[in-house]
Design a protein around this motif. Structure first.
Motif, PDB file in Angstrom:
ATOM      1  N   ALA A   2      -8.707  65.871   6.548  1.00 57.33           N
ATOM      2  CA  ALA A   2      -7.832  65.053   7.379  1.00 57.33           C
ATOM      3  C   ALA A   2      -7.822  63.635   6.821  1.00 57.33           C
ATOM      4  O   ALA A   2      -8.789  63.197   6.206  1.00 57.33           O
ATOM      5  N   THR A   3      -6.745  62.926   7.031  1.00 58.38           N
ATOM      6  CA  THR A   3      -6.646  61.548   6.537  1.00 58.38           C
ATOM      7  C   THR A   3      -5.950  60.682   7.567  1.00 58.38           C
ATOM      8  O   THR A   3      -5.282  61.166   8.474  1.00 58.38           O
ATOM      9  N   PHE A   4      -6.112  59.389   7.385  1.00 57.24           N
ATOM     10  CA  PHE A   4      -5.379  58.418   8.169  1.00 57.24           C
ATOM     11  C   PHE A   4      -4.140  58.017   7.389  1.00 57.24           C
ATOM     12  O   PHE A   4      -4.158  57.971   6.160  1.00 57.24           O
ATOM     13  N   GLU A   5      -3.069  57.708   8.082  1.00 57.30           N
ATOM     14  CA  GLU A   5      -1.872  57.180   7.431  1.00 57.30           C
ATOM     15  C   GLU A   5      -1.954  55.664   7.328  1.00 57.30           C
ATOM     16  O   GLU A   5      -0.992  55.007   6.970  1.00 57.30           O
ATOM     17  N   LEU A   6      -3.127  55.128   7.607  1.00 59.19           N
ATOM     18  CA  LEU A   6      -3.361  53.697   7.655  1.00 59.19           C
ATOM     19  C   LEU A   6      -3.019  52.999   6.340  1.00 59.19           C
ATOM     20  O   LEU A   6      -2.476  51.897   6.330  1.00 59.19           O
ATOM     21  N   TYR A   7      -3.306  53.634   5.228  1.00 56.72           N
ATOM     22  CA  TYR A   7      -3.133  52.997   3.924  1.00 56.72           C
ATOM     23  C   TYR A   7      -1.663  52.846   3.540  1.00 56.72           C
ATOM     24  O   TYR A   7      -1.335  52.111   2.627  1.00 56.72           O
ATOM     25  N   ARG A   8      -0.786  53.518   4.245  1.00 57.42           N
ATOM     26  CA  ARG A   8       0.650  53.371   3.978  1.00 57.42           C
ATOM     27  C   ARG A   8       1.143  51.972   4.325  1.00 57.42           C
ATOM     28  O   ARG A   8       2.177  51.536   3.835  1.00 57.42           O
ATOM     29  N   ARG A   9       0.407  51.260   5.173  1.00 59.53           N
ATOM     30  CA  ARG A   9       0.797  49.902   5.556  1.00 59.53           C
ATOM     31  C   ARG A   9       0.205  48.852   4.629  1.00 59.53           C
ATOM     32  O   ARG A   9       0.435  47.661   4.811  1.00 59.53           O
ATOM     33  N   SER A  10      -0.570  49.286   3.617  1.00 56.72           N
ATOM     34  CA  SER A  10      -1.075  48.352   2.614  1.00 56.72           C
ATOM     35  C   SER A  10       0.076  47.990   1.682  1.00 56.72           C
ATOM     36  O   SER A  10       1.148  48.605   1.710  1.00 56.72           O
ATOM     37  N   THR A  11      -0.117  46.999   0.848  1.00 59.73           N
ATOM     38  CA  THR A  11       0.937  46.568  -0.078  1.00 59.73           C
ATOM     39  C   THR A  11       1.371  47.706  -0.985  1.00 59.73           C
ATOM     40  O   THR A  11       2.569  47.971  -1.133  1.00 59.73           O
ATOM     41  N   ILE A  12       0.413  48.412  -1.566  1.00 61.36           N
ATOM     42  CA  ILE A  12       0.766  49.502  -2.471  1.00 61.36           C
ATOM     43  C   ILE A  12       1.423  50.657  -1.714  1.00 61.36           C
ATOM     44  O   ILE A  12       2.364  51.287  -2.206  1.00 61.36           O
ATOM     45  N   GLY A  13       0.964  50.915  -0.494  1.00 58.95           N
ATOM     46  CA  GLY A  13       1.562  51.972   0.319  1.00 58.95           C
ATOM     47  C   GLY A  13       2.996  51.656   0.705  1.00 58.95           C
ATOM     48  O   GLY A  13       3.869  52.527   0.689  1.00 58.95           O
ATOM     49  N   MET A  14       3.256  50.391   1.060  1.00 62.64           N
ATOM     50  CA  MET A  14       4.616  49.998   1.430  1.00 62.64           C
ATOM     51  C   MET A  14       5.546  50.049   0.219  1.00 62.64           C
ATOM     52  O   MET A  14       6.699  50.464   0.335  1.00 62.64           O
ATOM     53  N   CYS A  15       5.038  49.656  -0.954  1.00 66.10           N
ATOM     54  CA  CYS A  15       5.849  49.741  -2.180  1.00 66.10           C
ATOM     55  C   CYS A  15       6.157  51.197  -2.513  1.00 66.10           C
ATOM     56  O   CYS A  15       7.289  51.518  -2.905  1.00 66.10           O
TER      57      CYS A  15
END
Length: 106
Positions: A2-15
Motif C-alpha cells: 500500500a502507498t500514500f498518494e502524498l508524494y504526488r503533491r511534491s514538486t516532482i510529483g506535480m511535474c
C-alpha cells in the motif's frame, strides 16, 4: 504494498502529473497508462524513502499551526532551520505533512 498518494503533491510529483496530463490531452498516452505511472511513482517514492535515505535532519522553528486529521499530522513552521551533519539551511515558512507508515501495512 500500500502507498500514500502524498508524494504526488511534491514538486516532482506535480511535474509528473502535469506532464502525464499533457500526454493524455495530446493522445500520446491513455488515461489508464497515465494512472499506472502515478501508482508506480507512489510505490517508488515510498520504497526509495524507506530503503535509500539514511541521513537524519534536525528541524527547529516557530510552530505556527498544527493539525491532526485522519491519521495525518500537518505542521506549519516559520523561520525553520534544517540541519544535518554537513549543512544548515533556514526557510521562512515550511509545511510538513507526516503520515504513520504503519498504516501502509494495514
Amino acid at each position: 504494498m500500500a502507498t500514500f498518494e502524498l508524494y504526488r503533491r511534491s514538486t516532482i510529483g506535480m511535474c509528473l502529473t502535469e506532464t502525464l496530463d499533457d500526454m493524455v490531452q495530446n493522445g500520446t498516452l491513455s488515461p489508464e497508462l497515465a494512472f499506472q505511472v502515478l501508482v508506480q511513482f507512489d510505490k517508488s517514492m515510498t520504497e526509495a524513502l524507506e530503503t535509500k535515505v539514511k541521513s537524519k535532519v534536525t528541524i527547529k522553528g516557530h510552530l505556527h499551526t498544527y493539525r491532526f486529521c485522519d491519521n495525518v499530522w500537518t505542521f506549519i513552521l516559520q523561520d525553520a532551520m534544517f540541519k544535518n551533519e554537513d549543512a544548515q539551511e533556514t526557510v521562512g515558512r515550511v509545511k510538513i505533512v507526516a503520515c504513520d507508515s504503519k498504516l501502509l501495512t494495514q
